[in-house]
Design a protein around this motif. Structure first.
Motif, PDB file in Angstrom:
ATOM      1  N   GLY A  69       0.793  -1.226   0.000  1.00  0.00           N
ATOM      2  CA  GLY A  69       0.000   0.000   0.000  1.00  0.00           C
ATOM      3  C   GLY A  69       0.822   1.270   0.000  1.00  0.00           C
ATOM      4  N   ALA A  70       2.141   1.148  -0.167  1.00  0.00           N
ATOM      5  CA  ALA A  70       3.004   2.333  -0.146  1.00  0.00           C
ATOM      6  C   ALA A  70       2.726   3.231  -1.345  1.00  0.00           C
ATOM      7  CB  ALA A  70       4.468   1.908  -0.136  1.00  0.00           C
ATOM      8  N   LEU A  71       2.619   4.507  -1.094  1.00  0.00           N
ATOM      9  CA  LEU A  71       2.417   5.480  -2.159  1.00  0.00           C
ATOM     10  C   LEU A  71       3.724   5.809  -2.870  1.00  0.00           C
ATOM     11  CD1 LEU A  71       0.047   8.139  -0.545  1.00  0.00           C
ATOM     12  CD2 LEU A  71      -0.465   6.785  -2.570  1.00  0.00           C
ATOM     13  N   TYR A  72       3.639   6.072  -4.167  1.00  0.00           N
ATOM     14  CA  TYR A  72       4.733   6.731  -4.878  1.00  0.00           C
ATOM     15  C   TYR A  72       4.885   8.114  -4.240  1.00  0.00           C
ATOM     16  CZ  TYR A  72       6.663   9.573  -8.739  1.00  0.00           C
ATOM     17  OH  TYR A  72       7.387  10.454  -9.494  1.00  0.00           O
ATOM     18  N   TRP A  73       6.093   8.493  -3.860  1.00  0.00           N
ATOM     19  CA  TRP A  73       6.312   9.690  -3.052  1.00  0.00           C
ATOM     20  C   TRP A  73       5.713  10.947  -3.672  1.00  0.00           C
ATOM     21  CZ3 TRP A  73       8.997  13.960  -4.740  1.00  0.00           C
ATOM     22  CH2 TRP A  73       9.771  13.785  -5.916  1.00  0.00           C
ATOM     23  N   ASN A  74       5.803  11.073  -4.996  1.00  0.00           N
ATOM     24  CA  ASN A  74       5.294  12.283  -5.636  1.00  0.00           C
ATOM     25  C   ASN A  74       3.765  12.302  -5.644  1.00  0.00           C
ATOM     26  OD1 ASN A  74       5.970  14.756  -6.662  1.00  0.00           O
ATOM     27  ND2 ASN A  74       6.328  14.055  -8.751  1.00  0.00           N
ATOM     28  N   ASP A  75       3.148  11.131  -5.719  1.00  0.00           N
ATOM     29  CA  ASP A  75       1.689  11.065  -5.602  1.00  0.00           C
ATOM     30  C   ASP A  75       1.255  11.474  -4.197  1.00  0.00           C
ATOM     31  OD1 ASP A  75       1.290  10.303  -8.208  1.00  0.00           O
ATOM     32  OD2 ASP A  75       1.113   8.165  -7.764  1.00  0.00           O
ATOM     33  N   PHE A  76       2.052  11.127  -3.178  1.00  0.00           N
ATOM     34  CA  PHE A  76       1.739  11.576  -1.826  1.00  0.00           C
ATOM     35  C   PHE A  76       1.786  13.095  -1.737  1.00  0.00           C
ATOM     36  CE2 PHE A  76       3.800  13.218   2.037  1.00  0.00           C
ATOM     37  CZ  PHE A  76       2.700  13.176   2.879  1.00  0.00           C
ATOM     38  N   HIS A  77       2.811  13.701  -2.321  1.00  0.00           N
ATOM     39  CA  HIS A  77       2.909  15.158  -2.296  1.00  0.00           C
ATOM     40  C   HIS A  77       1.681  15.793  -2.947  1.00  0.00           C
ATOM     41  CE1 HIS A  77       7.496  15.879  -1.532  1.00  0.00           C
ATOM     42  NE2 HIS A  77       7.055  14.821  -0.877  1.00  0.00           N
ATOM     43  N   ARG A  78       1.273  15.245  -4.099  1.00  0.00           N
ATOM     44  CA  ARG A  78       0.089  15.777  -4.785  1.00  0.00           C
ATOM     45  C   ARG A  78      -1.161  15.617  -3.932  1.00  0.00           C
ATOM     46  NH1 ARG A  78       2.626  12.672  -9.250  1.00  0.00           N
ATOM     47  NH2 ARG A  78       3.644  14.176 -10.652  1.00  0.00           N
ATOM     48  N   MET A  79      -1.291  14.462  -3.300  1.00  0.00           N
ATOM     49  CA  MET A  79      -2.456  14.169  -2.470  1.00  0.00           C
ATOM     50  C   MET A  79      -2.522  15.113  -1.273  1.00  0.00           C
ATOM     51  SD  MET A  79      -3.370  10.435  -0.860  1.00  0.00           S
ATOM     52  CE  MET A  79      -3.183   9.661  -2.466  1.00  0.00           C
ATOM     53  N   ALA A  80      -1.379  15.336  -0.629  1.00  0.00           N
ATOM     54  CA  ALA A  80      -1.339  16.228   0.531  1.00  0.00           C
ATOM     55  C   ALA A  80      -1.745  17.644   0.125  1.00  0.00           C
ATOM     56  CB  ALA A  80       0.055  16.213   1.146  1.00  0.00           C
ATOM     57  N   ARG A  81      -1.221  18.118  -0.990  1.00  0.00           N
ATOM     58  CA  ARG A  81      -1.552  19.472  -1.436  1.00  0.00           C
ATOM     59  C   ARG A  81      -3.027  19.598  -1.783  1.00  0.00           C
ATOM     60  NH1 ARG A  81       3.905  19.073  -4.683  1.00  0.00           N
ATOM     61  NH2 ARG A  81       5.314  20.190  -3.260  1.00  0.00           N
ATOM     62  N   ALA A  82      -3.600  18.541  -2.357  1.00  0.00           N
ATOM     63  CA  ALA A  82      -4.998  18.585  -2.781  1.00  0.00           C
ATOM     64  C   ALA A  82      -5.963  18.750  -1.608  1.00  0.00           C
ATOM     65  CB  ALA A  82      -5.354  17.326  -3.565  1.00  0.00           C
ATOM     66  N   VAL A  83      -5.583  18.263  -0.421  1.00  0.00           N
ATOM     67  CA  VAL A  83      -6.488  18.364   0.732  1.00  0.00           C
ATOM     68  C   VAL A  83      -6.169  19.559   1.623  1.00  0.00           C
ATOM     69  CG1 VAL A  83      -6.823  15.863   0.708  1.00  0.00           C
ATOM     70  CG2 VAL A  83      -5.141  16.854   2.268  1.00  0.00           C
ATOM     71  N   GLY A  84      -5.158  20.358   1.259  1.00  0.00           N
ATOM     72  CA  GLY A  84      -4.888  21.575   2.009  1.00  0.00           C
ATOM     73  C   GLY A  84      -3.556  21.645   2.719  1.00  0.00           C
ATOM     74  N   PHE A  85      -2.730  20.595   2.616  1.00  0.00           N
ATOM     75  CA  PHE A  85      -1.379  20.640   3.184  1.00  0.00           C
ATOM     76  C   PHE A  85      -0.429  21.016   2.050  1.00  0.00           C
ATOM     77  CE2 PHE A  85      -3.358  17.398   6.097  1.00  0.00           C
ATOM     78  CZ  PHE A  85      -3.289  18.157   7.249  1.00  0.00           C
ATOM     79  N   ALA A  86      -0.252  22.317   1.828  1.00  0.00           N
ATOM     80  CA  ALA A  86       0.368  22.797   0.595  1.00  0.00           C
ATOM     81  C   ALA A  86       1.849  22.492   0.476  1.00  0.00           C
ATOM     82  CB  ALA A  86       0.146  24.306   0.471  1.00  0.00           C
ATOM     83  N   ASP A  87       2.553  22.345   1.589  1.00  0.00           N
ATOM     84  CA  ASP A  87       4.012  22.198   1.519  1.00  0.00           C
ATOM     85  C   ASP A  87       4.473  21.069   2.442  1.00  0.00           C
ATOM     86  OD1 ASP A  87       6.723  22.458   1.277  1.00  0.00           O
ATOM     87  OD2 ASP A  87       6.825  24.554   1.925  1.00  0.00           O
ATOM     88  N   PRO A  88       4.377  19.798   2.008  1.00  0.00           N
ATOM     89  CA  PRO A  88       4.849  18.674   2.841  1.00  0.00           C
ATOM     90  C   PRO A  88       6.341  18.797   3.084  1.00  0.00           C
ATOM     91  CG  PRO A  88       3.551  17.898   0.961  1.00  0.00           C
ATOM     92  CD  PRO A  88       3.860  19.339   0.711  1.00  0.00           C
ATOM     93  N   ARG A  89       6.761  18.644   4.345  1.00  0.00           N
ATOM     94  CA  ARG A  89       8.169  18.753   4.687  1.00  0.00           C
ATOM     95  C   ARG A  89       8.715  17.404   5.158  1.00  0.00           C
ATOM     96  NH1 ARG A  89      10.204  24.027   5.335  1.00  0.00           N
ATOM     97  NH2 ARG A  89       9.171  25.254   3.724  1.00  0.00           N
ATOM     98  N   LEU A  90       9.727  16.919   4.461  1.00  0.00           N
ATOM     99  CA  LEU A  90      10.398  15.677   4.824  1.00  0.00           C
ATOM    100  C   LEU A  90      11.336  15.935   6.002  1.00  0.00           C
ATOM    101  CD1 LEU A  90      11.104  12.689   4.183  1.00  0.00           C
ATOM    102  CD2 LEU A  90      12.851  13.567   2.602  1.00  0.00           C
ATOM    103  N   VAL A  91      11.173  15.157   7.062  1.00  0.00           N
ATOM    104  CA  VAL A  91      12.009  15.302   8.255  1.00  0.00           C
ATOM    105  C   VAL A  91      13.192  14.344   8.212  1.00  0.00           C
ATOM    106  CG1 VAL A  91      12.056  15.159  10.783  1.00  0.00           C
ATOM    107  CG2 VAL A  91      10.030  16.071   9.618  1.00  0.00           C
ATOM    108  N   SER A  92      12.937  13.087   7.912  1.00  0.00           N
ATOM    109  CA  SER A  92      14.011  12.084   7.858  1.00  0.00           C
ATOM    110  C   SER A  92      13.547  10.913   6.999  1.00  0.00           C
ATOM    111  CB  SER A  92      14.362  11.579   9.266  1.00  0.00           C
ATOM    112  OG  SER A  92      13.244  10.936   9.864  1.00  0.00           O
ATOM    113  N   ASP A  93      14.490  10.103   6.545  1.00  0.00           N
ATOM    114  CA  ASP A  93      14.138   8.937   5.740  1.00  0.00           C
ATOM    115  C   ASP A  93      15.255   7.907   5.797  1.00  0.00           C
ATOM    116  OD1 ASP A  93      15.909   9.271   3.046  1.00  0.00           O
ATOM    117  OD2 ASP A  93      15.196  11.227   3.693  1.00  0.00           O
TER     118      ASP A  93
END
Length: 349
Positions: free
Chosen positions: A198-222
């Motif tokens: 069920g892991a998202l493609y990272w760029n699809d996650f960014h698009r999804m977050a922006r679409a619901v109102g989280f305009a700037d997802p910030r990566l903390v660690s990986d």
């Protein structure tokens, strides 16, 4: 898939030793200041922990926190100590067996801490509106390796955004892929249960977050994940997986790019766990006492949130100088241990 997840985490997995990959286990080094708090969590609760990161951002004292997919309650009981007697932590999970473990040890932890500040709700994280939770009532929402298990990820993000206070933060760890996964991987029962299918493609996650109102997802660690079982490795082929921690702020004014307004901040060094430097996200390591240029989004993330008392702010939004230098769109995760490749994948945010 929800039935599969309930059976996998409620019946098949009896402890973290039963996992078949490194995805749903916390390989991050636990900070020294957290180890005494983890030691106070009941052993049975800790043994049924399946997270992939640490979800303990700084400045939680007195906060009201929601844990999505709280499982046996390890993170809830850890966070309960950080918010203190004036705060509250609410855990939501759909797996009855996991909730039974969490609730069984509520009295134990209340006696350990000297106060009772947790509660657990049974429900689906895709339907948070059906639970006894008031909109705009949480300072911080966390989740640990659960979003990938959801069958409706946009609904989870929408629910989190709805429940956060203005300036509140969704701080969570999860598993991501470097590409969109084929149907055979997405529907494989073990890969799905192990947080990979069920892991998202990272760029699809960014698009999804922006679409619901989280305009700037910030990566903390990986960190990269290794699939050690040959049969499962063959199924995923060339796809690569990463455990990553993101922070999303509920600030309507955030833009979808790092715009330069000539602003800067000065960190006062007043956060107890970060006296000399605040690691705000992967590309913002802010040294105490030093003028630190920031884009408009970072300025707002610090000025309109619980971080504001710990900074001095320089500038405003009256002038604009274009895109903040270095803002890119390459894969944000470290793919190799070599410095050159890691640097090539980096950007300002």
């Amino acid at each position: 898939m929800q039935e599969l997840v309930q059976a996998y985490y409620g019946q098949e997995l009896q402890s973290s030793a039963d996992l078949k990959t490194s995805a749903c286990c916390d390989a991050d080094a636990v900070p020294a200041w957290l180890k005494p708090l983890l030691a106070r969590v009941h052993p049975e609760v800790s043994s049924r922990y399946y997270g992939c990161g640490l979800v303990c951002p700084p400045l939680l004292e007195g906060c009201r926190i929601l844990d999505l997919g709280s499982g046996s309650g390890r993170d809830v009981y850890l966070l309960a100590q950080l918010v203190g007697e004036r705060g509250e932590v609410v855990g939501v999970d759909m797996t009855a067996e996991q909730l039974a473990v969490a609730r069984e040890h509520q009295t134990f932890h209340a006696e350990q801490f000297g106060y009772a500040n947790v509660r657990f709700l049974e429900g689906e994280i895709e339907r948070l509106e059906e639970l006894d939770l008031q909109p705009g009532s949480f300072d911080v929402i966390v989740s640990n390796c659960v979003l990938n298990l959801s069958t409706d990820k946009p609904a989870v993000l929408r629910g989190a955004q709805r429940l956060l206070k203005p300036g509140g933060e969704f701080y969570f760890s999860d598993v991501y892929a470097d590409r969109r996964l084929p149907a055979a991987v997405q529907s494989h029962p073990v890969l799905y249960g192990e947080c990979l299918g069920g892991a998202l493609y990272w760029n699809d996650f960014h698009r999804m977050a922006r679409a619901v109102g989280f305009a700037d997802p910030r990566l903390v660690s990986d960190r990269p994940l290794e699939i050690t079982e040959p049969e499962l490795a063959a199924l995923v082929g060339e796809a690569r997986f990463f455990s990553a921690t993101y922070r999303l702020f509920n600030i309507p004014e955030l833009e979808d790019a790092c715009e330069d307004h000539g602003q800067a901040v000065i960190y006062r060094g007043s956060i107890p766990v970060a006296p000399t430097r605040l690691e705000f996200d992967k590309h913002h390591s802010i040294e105490a006492g030093k003028v630190f240029p920031v884009c408009g989004n970072t300025y707002r993330m610090l000025q309109q949130t619980r971080f504001a008392p710990h900074f001095n702010f320089i500038g405003d939004f009256d002038r604009h100088y274009g895109l903040f230098e270095g803002c890119g769109s390459a894969i944000p995760f470290d793919r190799a241990s070599s410095t050159s490749e890691a640097s090539a994948a980096a950007s300002c945010c």
